[in-house]
Design an enzyme around this catalytic site. Structure first.
Site, PDB file in Angstrom:
ATOM      1  N   HIS A  91      -8.156  -3.016   7.620  1.00  0.00           N
ATOM      2  CA  HIS A  91      -7.054  -2.239   7.000  1.00  0.00           C
ATOM      3  C   HIS A  91      -7.770  -1.005   7.007  1.00  0.00           C
ATOM      4  O   HIS A  91      -8.893  -0.668   6.357  1.00  0.00           O
ATOM      5  CB  HIS A  91      -6.907  -2.924   5.492  1.00  0.00           C
ATOM      6  CG  HIS A  91      -6.292  -2.120   4.692  1.00  0.00           C
ATOM      7  ND1 HIS A  91      -4.813  -2.446   4.133  1.00  0.00           N
ATOM      8  CD2 HIS A  91      -6.691  -1.137   3.689  1.00  0.00           C
ATOM      9  CE1 HIS A  91      -4.561  -1.728   3.457  1.00  0.00           C
ATOM     10  NE2 HIS A  91      -5.343  -0.884   3.041  1.00  0.00           N
ATOM     11  N   TYR A 150     -12.567   5.730  -3.624  1.00  0.00           N
ATOM     12  CA  TYR A 150     -11.496   5.045  -3.633  1.00  0.00           C
ATOM     13  C   TYR A 150     -10.002   5.779  -3.280  1.00  0.00           C
ATOM     14  O   TYR A 150      -9.751   6.674  -4.009  1.00  0.00           O
ATOM     15  CB  TYR A 150     -11.102   4.224  -4.849  1.00  0.00           C
ATOM     16  CG  TYR A 150     -10.724   2.842  -4.575  1.00  0.00           C
ATOM     17  CD1 TYR A 150     -11.277   1.900  -3.885  1.00  0.00           C
ATOM     18  CD2 TYR A 150      -9.384   2.690  -5.133  1.00  0.00           C
ATOM     19  CE1 TYR A 150     -10.523   0.666  -3.827  1.00  0.00           C
ATOM     20  CE2 TYR A 150      -8.863   1.439  -4.922  1.00  0.00           C
ATOM     21  CZ  TYR A 150      -9.387   0.759  -4.055  1.00  0.00           C
ATOM     22  OH  TYR A 150      -8.908  -0.755  -3.954  1.00  0.00           O
ATOM     23  N   HIS A 166      -7.731   3.336   6.476  1.00  0.00           N
ATOM     24  CA  HIS A 166      -6.901   4.682   5.686  1.00  0.00           C
ATOM     25  C   HIS A 166      -7.290   5.674   6.595  1.00  0.00           C
ATOM     26  O   HIS A 166      -8.309   5.806   7.353  1.00  0.00           O
ATOM     27  CB  HIS A 166      -7.496   4.792   4.220  1.00  0.00           C
ATOM     28  CG  HIS A 166      -6.495   3.943   3.344  1.00  0.00           C
ATOM     29  ND1 HIS A 166      -5.531   4.144   2.769  1.00  0.00           N
ATOM     30  CD2 HIS A 166      -6.788   2.541   3.042  1.00  0.00           C
ATOM     31  CE1 HIS A 166      -4.815   3.182   2.090  1.00  0.00           C
ATOM     32  NE2 HIS A 166      -5.768   2.347   2.066  1.00  0.00           N
ATOM     33  N   ASP A 205       0.771  -1.191   0.020  1.00  0.00           N
ATOM     34  CA  ASP A 205       0.067  -0.045  -0.245  1.00  0.00           C
ATOM     35  C   ASP A 205       0.861   1.165  -0.143  1.00  0.00           C
ATOM     36  O   ASP A 205       0.608   2.127  -0.698  1.00  0.00           O
ATOM     37  CB  ASP A 205      -0.790  -0.021   1.323  1.00  0.00           C
ATOM     38  CG  ASP A 205      -2.252   0.842   1.017  1.00  0.00           C
ATOM     39  OD1 ASP A 205      -2.352   1.668   0.187  1.00  0.00           O
ATOM     40  OD2 ASP A 205      -3.216   0.162   1.273  1.00  0.00           O
ATOM     41  N   HIS A 261       1.825   2.942  -3.143  1.00  0.00           N
ATOM     42  CA  HIS A 261       1.074   4.150  -3.958  1.00  0.00           C
ATOM     43  C   HIS A 261       1.663   5.512  -3.631  1.00  0.00           C
ATOM     44  O   HIS A 261       1.534   6.233  -4.565  1.00  0.00           O
ATOM     45  CB  HIS A 261      -0.461   4.103  -3.346  1.00  0.00           C
ATOM     46  CG  HIS A 261      -1.429   2.928  -3.560  1.00  0.00           C
ATOM     47  ND1 HIS A 261      -1.749   2.686  -4.772  1.00  0.00           N
ATOM     48  CD2 HIS A 261      -1.862   1.888  -3.053  1.00  0.00           C
ATOM     49  CE1 HIS A 261      -2.573   1.786  -5.022  1.00  0.00           C
ATOM     50  NE2 HIS A 261      -2.812   1.201  -3.941  1.00  0.00           N
TER      51      HIS A 261
HETATM   52  C1  LIG Z   1      -6.197  -1.297  -5.572  1.00  0.00           C
HETATM   53  C2  LIG Z   1      -5.868  -2.333  -4.312  1.00  0.00           C
HETATM   54  C3  LIG Z   1      -5.912  -1.312  -3.023  1.00  0.00           C
HETATM   55  O1  LIG Z   1      -4.815  -0.234  -2.829  1.00  0.00           O
HETATM   56  C4  LIG Z   1      -6.102  -2.452  -2.120  1.00  0.00           C
HETATM   57  C5  LIG Z   1      -6.122  -1.639  -0.644  1.00  0.00           C
HETATM   58  O2  LIG Z   1      -5.301  -1.413   0.075  1.00  0.00           O
HETATM   59  C6  LIG Z   1      -7.416  -0.754  -0.120  1.00  0.00           C
HETATM   60  O3  LIG Z   1      -8.548  -1.254  -0.868  1.00  0.00           O
HETATM   61  O4  LIG Z   1      -7.343  -0.160   0.771  1.00  0.00           O
HETATM   62 MN   LIG Z   2      -5.394   0.215   1.430  1.00  0.00          MN
END
Ligand SMILES: CC[C@H](O)CC(=O)C(=O)O
Ligand SMILES: [Mn+2]
Length: 336
Positions: free
Chosen positions: A194, A284, A196, A14, A17
């Site tokens: 997970h 996203y 963010h 991750d 990115h």
């Molecule tokens: C495109 C894959 C994506 O980054 C997976 C991920 O880490 C998420 O959905 O947060």
């Molecule tokens: Mn992610």
């Protein structure tokens, strides 16, 4: 007995990115070695969009992905090395190759309503003797009942655990807790979360997830990741240890891994207005850079693009929509 959490480190996946997929084998190997030294049990690596993500659509990696994977495997010590696979981007052939090289784990990532596209990959991973985890992206978009239905599909394919990804960083702690506790109540597999950090809640949401029963939590050194980044691994470790939750890691060594490796990559995760808009709109995280580029191209405010993408409930894999939306907003602006 003290509660034990497995932190899966995804700095090298991750986190990729945030540096536009430029890890060199040397950098990746050095980070893997520092994580291994700290006792991190699991290291995920590869393109941010998973194996074979290196492409025109998702951004090319600067170095060959298998050379990077080899460097991680060579330096990971006792840590298990994993890859992420998005069906449609990664294939079973990629999975076999990563397994032959020594990867022991695959997380098969699908949109939260589409676990069935991951069936063959989970089954193949199990046949190969790999650990296989179902990874439901954008889980803020669906209620706990729907997520359970999808988690059960992963279970039926042979997944050993199911993750919920707050891909957009759009959840608040109650959202994370509600989803995790529902899955824990109705599913017998370990549950992962997970986070963010787009709303500044990655640590808070991870803690809420753990308090609701989560078994696995994702972290990245210094929070390196898509959007405003992930939950900083070293902070998770400190918080968990402070609360008497075991991670099996050496806290100082994890702190050192972050301090000694991330500043030299030249990026620092911040919640700027665009990242915040991603969390606010619930789109996203990896749309971030694409939306910025589209905004520059059409003379728009990227926030308007992100908010519109949220209104349209766009999901990962629909990156082509970003330019469409930008074009349409630009036309509308001209007509005004
Ligand atoms: C495109 C894959 C994506 O980054 C997976 C991920 O880490 C998420 O959905 O947060
Ligand atoms: Mn992610």
């Amino acid at each position: 007995m003290a509660k034990k959490i497995r932190i899966i480190d995804t700095t090298l996946r991750d986190g990729s990115h945030a540096i536009r997929h430029t890890y060199s084998p040397e950098q990746a190997g050095k980070i893997a070695a520092a994580l291994a030294k700290a006792g991190a049990p699991t290291i995920e690596c590869g393109h941010g969009d998973g194996i074979s993500g290196s492409s025109c659509q998702y951004g090319f990696m600067k170095y060959d992905e298998y050379e990077v994977l080899q460097a991680v495997l060579d330096n990971a010590g006792d840590a298990k090395v994993g890859i992420l696979l998005l069906p449609g981007i990664g294939t079973v052939e990629d999975l076999k190759r990563a397994h032959e090289m020594g990867a022991g784990l695959v997380r098969v990532a699908t949109h939260v309503t589409e676990a069935d596209v991951g069936e063959q990959h989970i089954k193949m991973a199990r046949e190969l003797g790999m650990e296989a985890i179902g990874f439901l992206m954008m889980s803020h978009m669906e209620p706990p009942e729907k997520i359970l239905e999808q988690a059960k599909k992963f279970e039926s394919y042979g997944a050993s655990a199911v993750y919920m990804a707050d891909s957009a960083g759009a959840m608040v702690p109650d959202d994370a807790a509600a989803r995790v506790s529902y899955l824990k109540e109705h599913l017998s597999l370990p549950v992962g979360f997970h986070a963010h950090n787009n709303l500044g809640l990655a640590i808070g949401n991870s803690l809420a997830a753990v308090n609701a029963g989560a078994d696995y939590i994702d972290g990245t050194l210094r929070g390196l990741g898509a959007g405003a980044g992930n939950a900083p691994h070293e902070v998770l470790t400190a918080v968990f240890h402070k609360l008497g939750i075991e991670t099996g890691e050496d806290l100082y060594a994890i702190m050192d891994a972050a301090e000694d490796n991330i500043p030299e990559l030249g990026v620092q995760m911040i919640i700027d207005k665009y990242a915040l808009s991603i969390g606010y709109a619930g789109v996203y995280s990896s749309f971030f850079l694409h939306a910025k580029r589209a905004a520059d191209r059409y003379g728009l405010d990227a926030r308007d693009i992100l908010i519109e993408l949220g209104r349209l409930r766009t999901v990962g894999g629909q990156e082509d929509m970003i330019l469409d939306v930008a074009y349409r907003l630009a036309q509308q602006k001209k007509e005004k």
